[in-house]
Scaffold this active site. Sequence first.
Site, PDB file in Angstrom:
ATOM      1  N   HIS A 131       4.643  -1.420  -2.245  1.00  0.00           N
ATOM      2  CA  HIS A 131       4.694  -2.316  -3.406  1.00  0.00           C
ATOM      3  C   HIS A 131       4.164  -1.687  -4.688  1.00  0.00           C
ATOM      4  CE1 HIS A 131       6.115  -6.034  -4.847  1.00  0.00           C
ATOM      5  NE2 HIS A 131       4.955  -6.628  -5.071  1.00  0.00           N
ATOM      6  N   HIS A 240      -2.292  -5.477  -4.152  1.00  0.00           N
ATOM      7  CA  HIS A 240      -1.057  -5.177  -4.865  1.00  0.00           C
ATOM      8  C   HIS A 240      -1.017  -3.751  -5.412  1.00  0.00           C
ATOM      9  CE1 HIS A 240       1.303  -8.887  -5.093  1.00  0.00           C
ATOM     10  NE2 HIS A 240       2.117  -8.271  -5.920  1.00  0.00           N
ATOM     11  N   SER A 353      -4.815  -9.000  -6.150  1.00  0.00           N
ATOM     12  CA  SER A 353      -4.693  -8.053  -7.260  1.00  0.00           C
ATOM     13  C   SER A 353      -5.740  -6.956  -7.139  1.00  0.00           C
ATOM     14  CB  SER A 353      -4.870  -8.772  -8.596  1.00  0.00           C
ATOM     15  OG  SER A 353      -4.973  -7.846  -9.660  1.00  0.00           O
ATOM     16  N   GLU A 542       6.364 -11.063   0.473  1.00  0.00           N
ATOM     17  CA  GLU A 542       4.947 -10.995   0.133  1.00  0.00           C
ATOM     18  C   GLU A 542       4.270 -12.306   0.531  1.00  0.00           C
ATOM     19  OE1 GLU A 542       4.281  -9.284  -3.913  1.00  0.00           O
ATOM     20  OE2 GLU A 542       6.467  -9.339  -4.016  1.00  0.00           O
ATOM     21  N   TYR A 582       8.283 -14.116  -2.342  1.00  0.00           N
ATOM     22  CA  TYR A 582       6.972 -14.556  -1.861  1.00  0.00           C
ATOM     23  C   TYR A 582       7.057 -15.625  -0.777  1.00  0.00           C
ATOM     24  CZ  TYR A 582       4.649 -11.935  -5.540  1.00  0.00           C
ATOM     25  OH  TYR A 582       4.173 -10.918  -6.323  1.00  0.00           O
TER      26      TYR A 582
END
Length: 778
Positions: A131, A240, A353, A542, A582
């Site tokens: 990713h 991520h 994140s 995801e 997602y």
Amino acid sequence: MEFLGLGTTQVRRSYGAFWPKCAILLLLCTAQGALSDSGYLIGLGSYDITGPAADANMMGYANTEQTAAGVHFRLRARSFIVAEPQGNRVVFVNLDACMGSQLVTLKVIERLKARYGDLYTEKNVAISGIHTHAGPGGFLQYIVYLVTSLGFVRQSFDALVDGIEKSIIQAHENLAPGSVFVNKGEILDAGVNRSPSAYLNNPAAERSKYNYDVDKEMTLLKFVDNQWGPVGSFNWFATHGTSMSRTNSLISGDNKGAAARFMEDWFEENGGRSAYSDDIDADEIPRRVSNIVSDHHDNHHELLELAASFQSSPGKPATRSLSVARRVRGVLRQADKPRFVSAFCQSNCGDVSPNVLGAFCIDTGLPCDFNHSTCGGKNELCYGRGPGYPDEFESTRIIGERQLRKAVDLFNKASEQLKGKVAYRHTYIDFSQLEVTLPKQGGGSEVVKTCPAAMGFGFAAGTTDGPGAFDFKQGDDKGNPFWKLVRNVLKTPSQEQVDCQKPKPILLDTGEMKQPYDWAPSILPIQIFRIGQLVILSVPGEFTTMAGRRLRDAVKTVLTSGGRGANIHVVIAGLTNTYSQYVTTFEEYEVQRYEGASTLYGPHTLSAYIQEFKKLAKALISDQPVTPGPQPPDLLDKQISLLTPVVMDATPVGASFGDCSSDVPQNSTFKRGHDMVTVTFWSACPRNDLMTEGTFALVEILHGKDTWVPAYDDDDFCLRFKWSRPSKLSTRSHATIEWRIPQSATPGVYRIRHFGASKSLIGSIRHFTGSSSAFVVA
């Protein structure tokens, strides 16, 4: 003397033939014993998948202005195979790419079937993406993922298919008796929840079972060859690939690709004998230059005189093989030993994140609005900050190193050996109209359905890792009349679709948009691998933190039912085999932040996955087959590409490709761990030759009086290859090479070299090289 009628000479000859046979038999028995101890054959492979380093739009942020213009470090496909000697085998491929692609997977499987028959199929091959948002796009087959890349990019696609195939071939050819060990541990500082308001909508009782609002656990496999010892490691951890920002133009594997490069270099330098120290300096990322260059001069004046004798060489013709031959790791790798392969794989990273300092408004410096991630009502001003803020490269290094440290620790301490069967199950599911049976409160059950794919208004708002534009915002469950009018020009969703997707306000009804071909997938693969007590769940999207937890728990409950062993490790491999955006929990979907708005198949998407994975798990433990399901489409022949080809390259009169247009100053001395060397060359478009398994940029160190040895190349974190041209239509271009000299560099005389390939008006490709003047590093 005679015995049984045999003369002495005959007896000696008989014994002479007998003992070698005994030795061979003993060797075979020993090998069989070693194989029996481990029970597996293991093999690892790795190959370059960097793709076009110019003009191609990068996949991930959907930013039309983010096109490739150089290389931060190279991208790779890394594979492992675990096989029972006379039974099942599985292949797991980890890509330094944004995600797996259905079309890429289909074509890789076609090639494997042509080469190996039914040994490797869609059932036992998993292809997963880390990713990164800094790799070339245009390799998926559905329109919604090709808009910003101006359609299909054949070079991106071919680089992936070729590299994956070659990495699997390597792994297959490296198959040998060996063992696999598993270990787990926590990383507390490599990921934060970027949608905490959505996470908080999950039941309090459920949240109370966990210490954090993101998964902190890394699960690592250590591969040990019976002959060579450790030959690789693969790990799964959720964060991520967005340490590099939406404005970055250099191809990069982001934090996970960086961690993989660091760990492979660490092992090659240390042989896995020592731990990666917690207090190691940032500049001490492992490099092995000192291992190949043993002599250096202590007299600075002598070094300057030596450097002065090497002025920049004019550009000259070269062969492509020269770029490959001069690669640092190509020079250093022991030819008869398998290359150590380390992969940092993705997991349920949907709401995780790497920008761990939090999200702040770029105009005021204050934290963004908690529920909508806006600043004064605008999402464009809200950005997450990485630990190296404001330097995205530094943030990438730091998050990469944090994963590296834990991986090395787990690698060195891994002691639990995987033992038992190798098994797998795979099926295709049509998620556009799947019936899902849910338990009802108070008893009984109800049947609900998934929906054709659709994206909500919150999708267009983007995230704190990469905000969207206009007046969209996360957490929008109403929509906007103006944008609904714009939407209706493309496709007005039916009332049935609107009701099915509630409370998502539909911005793009992608599942019902079929012109000129499908805009979004409907048929998706789901897959389970089992290697002893390890279970890998391959998901084509995801999953958020809580969605992943629910799926893992559901599958583990099935696998441990009936008194079966509780010591089972279940990991999620995200973005695998294809991509469908997602998957949130039902409660997170109601909030309609970015992740919920990007959950394509409606509020019951997660329940559908859990239902179908439980079926696979039951089939796995009962040794029952599963139906293959509907075959996904192969849309390769329908692809449209609007990316213009390279017409030709040119240089000014009097200049040649590879000439220095900006050299290092004469008699220059640069300090380790402090200075940066910059050289610019007349160059050509990198799309003319991707330099696969080669390099565009090279730093060489002088060995003796006249031998230049490769020290760093464009697969090193400290070296950046930047390509530019005055305008999009210009035939002239420059390659700027920046070397941030690490503290670990060996003092001595260095030069910088560039490799490229130019295209003439008639289409012929000519390779070239050029080098800078020499300089001193002290």
